[in-house]
Write a protein that holds these residues in place. Sequence first.
Motif, PDB file in Angstrom:
ATOM      1  N   ARG A 151       0.817  -1.215   0.000  1.00  0.00           N
ATOM      2  CA  ARG A 151       0.000   0.000   0.000  1.00  0.00           C
ATOM      3  C   ARG A 151       0.859   1.277   0.000  1.00  0.00           C
ATOM      4  O   ARG A 151       0.364   2.337  -0.371  1.00  0.00           O
ATOM      5  CB  ARG A 151      -0.913   0.023   1.227  1.00  0.00           C
ATOM      6  CG  ARG A 151      -1.899  -1.116   1.302  1.00  0.00           C
ATOM      7  CD  ARG A 151      -3.050  -0.911   0.376  1.00  0.00           C
ATOM      8  NE  ARG A 151      -3.967  -2.039   0.391  1.00  0.00           N
ATOM      9  CZ  ARG A 151      -4.703  -2.418  -0.629  1.00  0.00           C
ATOM     10  NH1 ARG A 151      -4.630  -1.751  -1.763  1.00  0.00           N
ATOM     11  NH2 ARG A 151      -5.522  -3.432  -0.533  1.00  0.00           N
TER      12      ARG A 151
ATOM     13  N   GLY B 284      -5.229  -5.997  -5.556  1.00  0.00           N
ATOM     14  CA  GLY B 284      -5.730  -5.338  -4.353  1.00  0.00           C
ATOM     15  C   GLY B 284      -6.059  -3.885  -4.566  1.00  0.00           C
ATOM     16  O   GLY B 284      -5.672  -3.028  -3.757  1.00  0.00           O
TER      17      GLY B 284
ATOM     18  N   ASN C 175     -17.638  -5.630  -3.164  1.00  0.00           N
ATOM     19  CA  ASN C 175     -16.184  -5.641  -3.345  1.00  0.00           C
ATOM     20  C   ASN C 175     -15.737  -4.633  -4.408  1.00  0.00           C
ATOM     21  O   ASN C 175     -14.632  -4.718  -4.933  1.00  0.00           O
ATOM     22  CB  ASN C 175     -15.691  -7.048  -3.720  1.00  0.00           C
ATOM     23  CG  ASN C 175     -16.283  -7.538  -5.025  1.00  0.00           C
ATOM     24  OD1 ASN C 175     -17.121  -6.875  -5.645  1.00  0.00           O
ATOM     25  ND2 ASN C 175     -15.858  -8.705  -5.473  1.00  0.00           N
TER      26      ASN C 175
ATOM     27  N   GLU D  62      -9.614   0.755   1.020  1.00  0.00           N
ATOM     28  CA  GLU D  62      -8.861  -0.402   1.519  1.00  0.00           C
ATOM     29  C   GLU D  62      -9.770  -1.602   1.744  1.00  0.00           C
ATOM     30  O   GLU D  62      -9.398  -2.747   1.450  1.00  0.00           O
ATOM     31  CB  GLU D  62      -8.141  -0.026   2.818  1.00  0.00           C
ATOM     32  CG  GLU D  62      -7.206  -1.105   3.302  1.00  0.00           C
ATOM     33  CD  GLU D  62      -6.279  -0.628   4.403  1.00  0.00           C
ATOM     34  OE1 GLU D  62      -5.654  -1.463   5.062  1.00  0.00           O
ATOM     35  OE2 GLU D  62      -6.192   0.609   4.599  1.00  0.00           O
ATOM     36  N   ARG D  63     -10.988  -1.355   2.230  1.00  0.00           N
ATOM     37  CA  ARG D  63     -11.921  -2.447   2.472  1.00  0.00           C
ATOM     38  C   ARG D  63     -12.350  -3.113   1.159  1.00  0.00           C
ATOM     39  O   ARG D  63     -12.350  -4.346   1.041  1.00  0.00           O
ATOM     40  CB  ARG D  63     -13.143  -1.913   3.227  1.00  0.00           C
ATOM     41  CG  ARG D  63     -14.127  -3.000   3.644  1.00  0.00           C
ATOM     42  CD  ARG D  63     -15.068  -2.482   4.701  1.00  0.00           C
ATOM     43  NE  ARG D  63     -15.924  -1.396   4.240  1.00  0.00           N
ATOM     44  CZ  ARG D  63     -15.805  -0.123   4.628  1.00  0.00           C
ATOM     45  NH1 ARG D  63     -14.855   0.227   5.485  1.00  0.00           N
ATOM     46  NH2 ARG D  63     -16.627   0.808   4.176  1.00  0.00           N
TER      47      ARG D  63
ATOM     48  N   ALA E  37      -9.415  -5.133  -0.427  1.00  0.00           N
ATOM     49  CA  ALA E  37      -9.164  -6.425   0.216  1.00  0.00           C
ATOM     50  C   ALA E  37     -10.209  -7.449  -0.208  1.00  0.00           C
ATOM     51  O   ALA E  37      -9.887  -8.614  -0.480  1.00  0.00           O
ATOM     52  CB  ALA E  37      -9.160  -6.256   1.730  1.00  0.00           C
ATOM     53  N   ARG E  38     -11.467  -7.013  -0.290  1.00  0.00           N
ATOM     54  CA  ARG E  38     -12.523  -7.946  -0.711  1.00  0.00           C
ATOM     55  C   ARG E  38     -12.382  -8.324  -2.185  1.00  0.00           C
ATOM     56  O   ARG E  38     -12.678  -9.460  -2.569  1.00  0.00           O
ATOM     57  CB  ARG E  38     -13.893  -7.308  -0.460  1.00  0.00           C
ATOM     58  CG  ARG E  38     -14.255  -7.177   1.017  1.00  0.00           C
ATOM     59  CD  ARG E  38     -15.591  -6.504   1.191  1.00  0.00           C
ATOM     60  NE  ARG E  38     -15.962  -6.375   2.592  1.00  0.00           N
ATOM     61  CZ  ARG E  38     -17.038  -5.728   3.009  1.00  0.00           C
ATOM     62  NH1 ARG E  38     -17.853  -5.146   2.127  1.00  0.00           N
ATOM     63  NH2 ARG E  38     -17.310  -5.650   4.302  1.00  0.00           N
TER      64      ARG E  38
ATOM     65  N   ARG F 122      -9.582  -8.593  -3.877  1.00  0.00           N
ATOM     66  CA  ARG F 122      -8.508  -9.589  -3.958  1.00  0.00           C
ATOM     67  C   ARG F 122      -8.981 -10.954  -3.462  1.00  0.00           C
ATOM     68  O   ARG F 122      -8.665 -11.994  -4.063  1.00  0.00           O
ATOM     69  CB  ARG F 122      -7.302  -9.113  -3.144  1.00  0.00           C
ATOM     70  CG  ARG F 122      -6.117 -10.064  -3.200  1.00  0.00           C
ATOM     71  CD  ARG F 122      -4.938  -9.491  -2.430  1.00  0.00           C
ATOM     72  NE  ARG F 122      -3.937 -10.519  -2.161  1.00  0.00           N
ATOM     73  CZ  ARG F 122      -2.924 -10.813  -2.962  1.00  0.00           C
ATOM     74  NH1 ARG F 122      -2.787 -10.180  -4.110  1.00  0.00           N
ATOM     75  NH2 ARG F 122      -2.049 -11.753  -2.636  1.00  0.00           N
TER      76      ARG F 122
END
Length: 362
Positions: free
Chosen positions: A173, A277, A300, A327-328, A331-332, A334
């Motif tokens: 990141r 991501g 997502n 970021e949330r 992550a979902r 990915r």
Amino acid sequence: MKSPALRVLMVGTALEGRGGVAAVVSVLRGHGLFEREAVRYVATHAEGPRLAKARGAVAGFWNTLRACFGQHPAVVHVHSASHASFLRKSIVLLVARLAGSKTIFHLHGGGFRTFATQESGPLMRRWIRHTLEHSSVVIALSEGWAQFVHEFAPMAKVAVVPNSVPLPARVDRTLEEPGRILFLGRLEAAKGVFELLGAGARLARDFPQLRLVFGGSGDVDGVRRRARELGIEDRIELPGWIGPRQRDAELARASVFCLPSHAEGLPMSMLEAMAAGKAVVATRVGGIPEALRDGSDEVNGMLVPPRDEAALAAALATLMGDAALRERLAARARASIEQHYSTEVVCGQLSAIYRELAGTER
């Protein structure tokens, strides 16, 4: 001396090309599918001048004929889009059927529905339907595309196998640059690049760090001209078509990935961004909503209607203004690739189809 038996003959575009099919096949080959299933690849199309394309097509057809009647592959698997791509591959499938091989029509390209139902005359529509229904299996990239095939060619046997992408080992990141929005694809109106420029103009005042990066070949002059008209020429970057290494570097730098296409199959660039991501904004077309879910507990990514500049700007503004949300969703996204679109999963699905058609088990 008789040639050895061939298990699978796969036919598509040259793998050094820049399109989605080349990317899909390169991923499959890189994961070892060709070695495991004894696949030989023949290209019937290559980018370049018209004469080079014609020579490539002739050489590809000749190699296909030799393979079909000399090595008698159990399965002939063609990757096809619309227009000339379909015509080439439909002839290959006819040859394969005459040679006694089982056949797979692998449907790519978001424009196939329009090609089959609006742009083709009665005879071509009949030939498209015939090709689909006489293939041993039609592979669709999503349930939505499978439904279209069932409606257009009711006798076709359809299997849903999505595109796949490798999953990078890690996501760093710290490399992300705030306000940097990445587009990857051909620079043309159908990919929504002009809506993205319009959205960028709406966002420029409130987001001084905004950068729009258009990675791809096509109407570069048109994109630059429109950016100048909108007063955001200093906010755009046009690196041209980029290879895998530069693509990965651009994905690492991007804060958001955006693909506002008017039509799609299941775009590799979006899947690659999800695997890397990245928070994604895309349009609700083709197979995209089955991979990128919005408005549910499993959200997502963010979906907007095609050709809607205002909605696109609003979605991008929401993501750029909320780091936690980015970021949330990243992550979902990915995790979705890992669970449903990994090369391991998709290669396993293709292997099962090959074995069923060839009548063999392992």
